[in-house]
Design an enzyme around this catalytic site. Structure first.
Site, PDB file in Angstrom:
ATOM      1  CB  CYS A  44     -59.520 -20.270  -8.330  1.00 57.58           C
ATOM      2  SG  CYS A  44     -58.247 -19.134  -8.889  1.00 57.58           S
ATOM      3  CE  LYS A  52      -7.824 -26.564 -22.522  1.00 61.15           C
ATOM      4  NZ  LYS A  52      -7.297 -25.310 -21.977  1.00 61.15           N
ATOM      5  CE  LYS A  80     -16.667 -26.205 -19.955  1.00 58.44           C
ATOM      6  NZ  LYS A  80     -17.683 -25.272 -19.473  1.00 58.44           N
ATOM      7  CG  ASP A 123      -2.021  -1.045   1.087  1.00 57.28           C
ATOM      8  OD1 ASP A 123      -2.236  -1.530  -0.049  1.00 57.28           O
ATOM      9  OD2 ASP A 123      -2.635  -1.406   2.108  1.00 57.28           O
ATOM     10  NE  ARG A 151     -16.482 -19.226 -26.884  1.00 61.78           N
ATOM     11  CZ  ARG A 151     -17.699 -19.728 -27.046  1.00 61.78           C
ATOM     12  NH1 ARG A 151     -18.706 -19.250 -26.343  1.00 61.78           N
ATOM     13  NH2 ARG A 151     -17.920 -20.691 -27.902  1.00 61.78           N
TER      14      ARG A 151
HETATM   15  S1  IVH Z   1     -10.288 -24.272 -23.292  1.00 57.09           S
HETATM   16  C1  IVH Z   1     -10.748 -24.996 -27.520  1.00 57.09           C
HETATM   17  N1  IVH Z   1      -9.945 -24.586 -20.729  1.00 57.09           N
HETATM   18  O1  IVH Z   1     -15.309 -23.445 -21.082  1.00 57.09           O
HETATM   19  C2  IVH Z   1     -10.488 -24.574 -26.155  1.00 57.09           C
HETATM   20  N2  IVH Z   1     -11.977 -23.610 -21.472  1.00 57.09           N
HETATM   21  O2  IVH Z   1     -16.718 -24.128 -24.063  1.00 57.09           O
HETATM   22  C3  IVH Z   1     -11.638 -23.871 -25.558  1.00 57.09           C
HETATM   23  N3  IVH Z   1     -13.496 -22.963 -19.673  1.00 57.09           N
HETATM   24  O3  IVH Z   1     -16.494 -20.657 -22.225  1.00 57.09           O
HETATM   25  C4  IVH Z   1     -11.466 -23.373 -24.215  1.00 57.09           C
HETATM   26  N4  IVH Z   1     -12.213 -23.603 -18.003  1.00 57.09           N
HETATM   27  O4  IVH Z   1     -14.466 -20.151 -20.870  1.00 57.09           O
HETATM   28  C5  IVH Z   1     -10.773 -24.154 -21.694  1.00 57.09           C
HETATM   29  N5  IVH Z   1      -9.490 -24.891 -18.495  1.00 57.09           N
HETATM   30  C6  IVH Z   1     -10.298 -24.458 -19.441  1.00 57.09           C
HETATM   31  C7  IVH Z   1     -11.557 -23.887 -19.149  1.00 57.09           C
HETATM   32  C8  IVH Z   1     -12.365 -23.477 -20.206  1.00 57.09           C
HETATM   33  C9  IVH Z   1     -13.363 -23.050 -18.339  1.00 57.09           C
HETATM   34  C10 IVH Z   1     -14.675 -22.435 -20.374  1.00 57.09           C
HETATM   35  C11 IVH Z   1     -14.377 -21.410 -21.411  1.00 57.09           C
HETATM   36  C12 IVH Z   1     -15.451 -21.538 -22.440  1.00 57.09           C
HETATM   37  C13 IVH Z   1     -15.959 -22.911 -22.209  1.00 57.09           C
HETATM   38  C14 IVH Z   1     -15.602 -23.778 -23.393  1.00 57.09           C
END
Ligand code: IVH
Length: 677
Positions: free
Chosen positions: A414, A294, A122, A39, A143
């Site tokens: 009613c 992924k 997610k 701060d 997005r």
């Molecule tokens: S990857 C192709 N990773 O999920 C890759 N998305 O439909 C697309 N989301 O609205 C996104 N956590 O905001 C990815 N670890 C994560 C995520 C993530 C949340 C959300 C993202 C998007 C939706 C994908």
């Protein structure tokens, strides 16, 4: 002033110190200096910037409290489309996803590659793209529809865990991630708001989404948002081979990356990791609605590519819907505009999947009987995604009770007008037969003003109830006789809003015929059916004169529905309403101009999910104006499925039937691209 240092150099030194402190605190969770020291540095920088306003830069840590508001959110095109994720809901589906990927790679000549997977939470917030140029945060956007988003840089700058500047950055860097609100921040914010007499937020996701789209960043600065980076997007001057490496690079350069992301090499391990997230779900300080899997190798990702808006190389493992047990306090009954009594459940408040539930829907008496739930007992409630909560069944331990409370029954009178209710033979609903029932009238009046109907701004549920109570309106036609003198004395109708309201009412006379047909509340006539009736019959006289068989020829209307519509049209009240509205100048003929030769002439489109910009009604209207027809269900005759967020089963059906699936952006392009002229 430190001797020998110019104010500019001094400001720069403070910024570097503050940025580093932020990084240690938010990205590494390992603070290097105390809050007080932080701060003090911030105060010093503020003082310096106040003395030398020309030294203020947009990336200064002082800007985290929010700079000047913007007039509106600008649209921005993403450098690379922001994709969505296909869902899997079980181990078997995940294995099928892997099999499909392997088959695709085999066709590309890549036989049996070793695949590494990254498994991430997610997080339930909203996706954001951040653009850094030469290491400085230049722009951040939502997005949107994946292609076009909204510029929300002003608000993103207020988020403490988003770096304003990074060291050793390439010339261009796009970082994607999720903006969210942690559970403890959410609870504290709601408590603050409740104490201040302000409305509270439904859930962390809504409050994050509502905050990020504010025009005034000072507002965003006061609401505690967090960020997690989950992807490197477009870059210039940075080469990465794997997603795993990308996450490590992001963490090294000051971005918060979830500490529990994991690298897995077998399907079994991936599945176990997803299941472990599902188990931990309730113990986290943020909401997650699934895990994301992924393919790590970026070369493989490129070879796999995407189908429509879904990448082949990633999936979301969606968790099972959330359930909870609570007491069913009572069954109450609503009356619809045609008199049907609808039961709903009043529950002891309970938190399910991040929201507190007090009410739940029940479809009808049949549903109530089948579920055999009884007031006073515990029940299981379910909330799946964004849908309205439902009561599923009695809780398991209820069966052990020797004597259960009595079954709930529809009321004999009613609840709103005390008229004796009736249950016609072969009908699932008990009904209030009183056409003058104030609740039935209110339902029709609010339906008439609703967005899909006459869309009269300023006539919400409360205003309608007040006008009804003062006996200023009884039927929808009465809206058109309201005067300034009648409205001015009413509470909450100030002079300017009365004028606006009367203008809005006048303006509603221009709504097209199909909207009027929907608004008058003919049984079984929803927006799509209204549009089809309008096109088919052309005007109200043809419709009023049509026998049931002719009505059954309209697309989407079966014989039974046609008979119900016919009967509804013959009701005295309906005839009188149509006559009165006609006298007030509403549209009772279809304005087909241009529709038959528009860019979508002859095309059949189906809508599903929530579109980013257009409401259902707007999309329907635009499609119809371009000559297209909107149908309620997907069939082989469908030309396009327009899919938004959370598409339903229509998407799967369209894919099965090979129907083209497009997003809002593509729809808008279709509406203009082939437009004449
Ligand atoms: S990857 C192709 N990773 O999920 C890759 N998305 O439909 C697309 N989301 O609205 C996104 N956590 O905001 C990815 N670890 C994560 C995520 C993530 C949340 C959300 C993202 C998007 C939706 C994908």
């Amino acid at each position: 002033m430190t001797r020998g240092q110019t104010p500019a150099a001094q400001a720069q030194r403070l910024r570097v110190q503050l940025d580093r402190a932020n990084h240690r605190y938010y990205a590494l969770d390992d603070p290097e200096i105390s809050d007080e020291a932080y701060d003090a540095l911030l105060d010093e920088l503020r003082r310096l910037e106040a003395e030398h306003p020309d030294l203020v830069t947009p990336d200064s840590p002082t800007q985290r409290v929010g700079a000047a508001p913007v007039d509106r959110l600008q649209k921005v095109e993403h450098l690379q489309a922001m994709l969505s994720l296909p869902n899997v809901r079980a181990a078997e589906e995940l294995r099928q996803w892997v099999a499909r990927m392997r088959a695709h790679l085999a066709r590309e000549g890549i036989e049996d590659p070793a695949i590494e997977y990254v498994v991430e939470p997610k997080v339930d917030g909203l996706a954001i793209s951040l653009i850094y140029r030469d290491g400085v945060l230049d722009r951040g956007a939502t997005r949107g529809d994946g292609r076009i988003g909204e510029d929300v840089t002003h608000n993103l700058r207020t988020i403490a865990s988003i770096p304003h500047r990074i060291e050793g950055a390439p010339a261009l860097l796009e970082v994607r991630g999720e903006v969210y609100m942690s559970l403890h921040d959410f609870t504290a914010l709601n408590e603050r708001r409740a104490q201040a007499g302000e409305s509270t937020f439904m859930n962390p996701r809504n409050s994050a989404a509502g905050t990020i789209r504010q025009l005034d960043p000072k507002l965003a600065a006061r609401r505690p948002l967090s960020f997690w980076a989950y992807q490197v997007g477009v870059t210039d001057g940075l080469t990465l081979d794997t997603h795993w490496e990308a996450l490590a690079w992001l963490a090294d350069h000051g971005f918060p990356v979830n500490g529990d992301v994991a690298l897995k090499t077998s399907e079994d391990d991936v599945i176990a990791q997803c299941q472990s997230w599902e188990k931990r779900r309730g113990a986290l300080d943020f909401e997650i609605d699934g895990a994301v899997v992924k393919v790590s190798d970026l070369g493989l990702q490129r070879r796999l590519g995407s189908v429509g808006r879904d990448p082949r190389w990633a999936v979301a493992w969606k968790f099972a819907p959330t359930t909870a047990v609570t007491k069913l306090e009572a069954i109450r009954w609503n009356v619809g505009r045609s008199g049907d009594l609808h039961p709903f459940a009043v529950l002891e408040p309970v938190r399910v999947g991040g929201v507190t539930i007090k009410l739940a829907t029940l479809h009808n008496e049949e549903d109530l009987r089948r579920k055999d739930i009884r007031p006073g007992e515990d029940v299981i409630v379910l909330r799946a995604g964004d849908v309205i909560p439902q009561v599923v069944s009695p809780a398991p331990h209820v069966a052990e009770h020797r004597r259960r409370p009595p079954r709930p029954r529809p009321p004999a009178r009613c609840p709103f007008c005390d008229t004796q209710t009736v249950k016609p033979e072969g009908v699932v609903f008990t009904r209030c037969p009183n056409r003058d029932c104030p609740e039935r009238r209110w339902q029709l009046l609010t339906h008439f003003c609703s967005r899909g109907g006459m869309d009269i701004a300023g006539l919400g549920d409360k205003q309608v109830a007040m006008l009804q109570k003062r006996e200023l309106v009884r039927t929808p036609a009465d809206f058109y006789t309201l005067t300034e003198e009648q409205l001015l004395p009413l509470e909450r109708f100030a002079e300017s809003s009365v004028r606006n309201l009367l203008d809005a009412i006048e303006d509603s006379k221009r709504r097209p015929f199909d909207r009027v047909l929907f608004a008058v509340g003919i049984e079984e006539v929803g927006e799509v059916t209204a549009a089809n009736l309008a096109v088919h019959f052309g005007d109200i006289d043809a419709l009023l004169a049509a026998p049931a068989e002719a009505i059954a020829e309209v697309p989407g209307i079966g014989e039974k529905t046609a008979a119900v519509i016919r009967e509804a049209l013959d009701e005295e009240g309906m005839r009188a309403l149509v006559a009165a509205l006609r006298a007030h100048g509403l549209q009772f003929a279809h304005d087909g101009a241009g529709a038959l030769d528009g860019p979508l002439a002859g095309k059949v489109l189906v809508l599903t999910g929530t579109l980013p910009e257009l409401s259902r009604e707007q999309a329907t209207e635009r499609i119809r104006a371009a000559g297209g027809r909107v149908s309620g269900s997907v069939s082989a005759k469908t030309d396009y499925l327009v899919a938004g967020d959370s598409p339903g089963s229509k998407l799967a059906k369209a894919q099965r039937l090979d129907v083209a699936v497009i997003g809002e952006a593509e729809l808008l392009a279709l509406l203009v691209s082939s437009a004449p002229g």
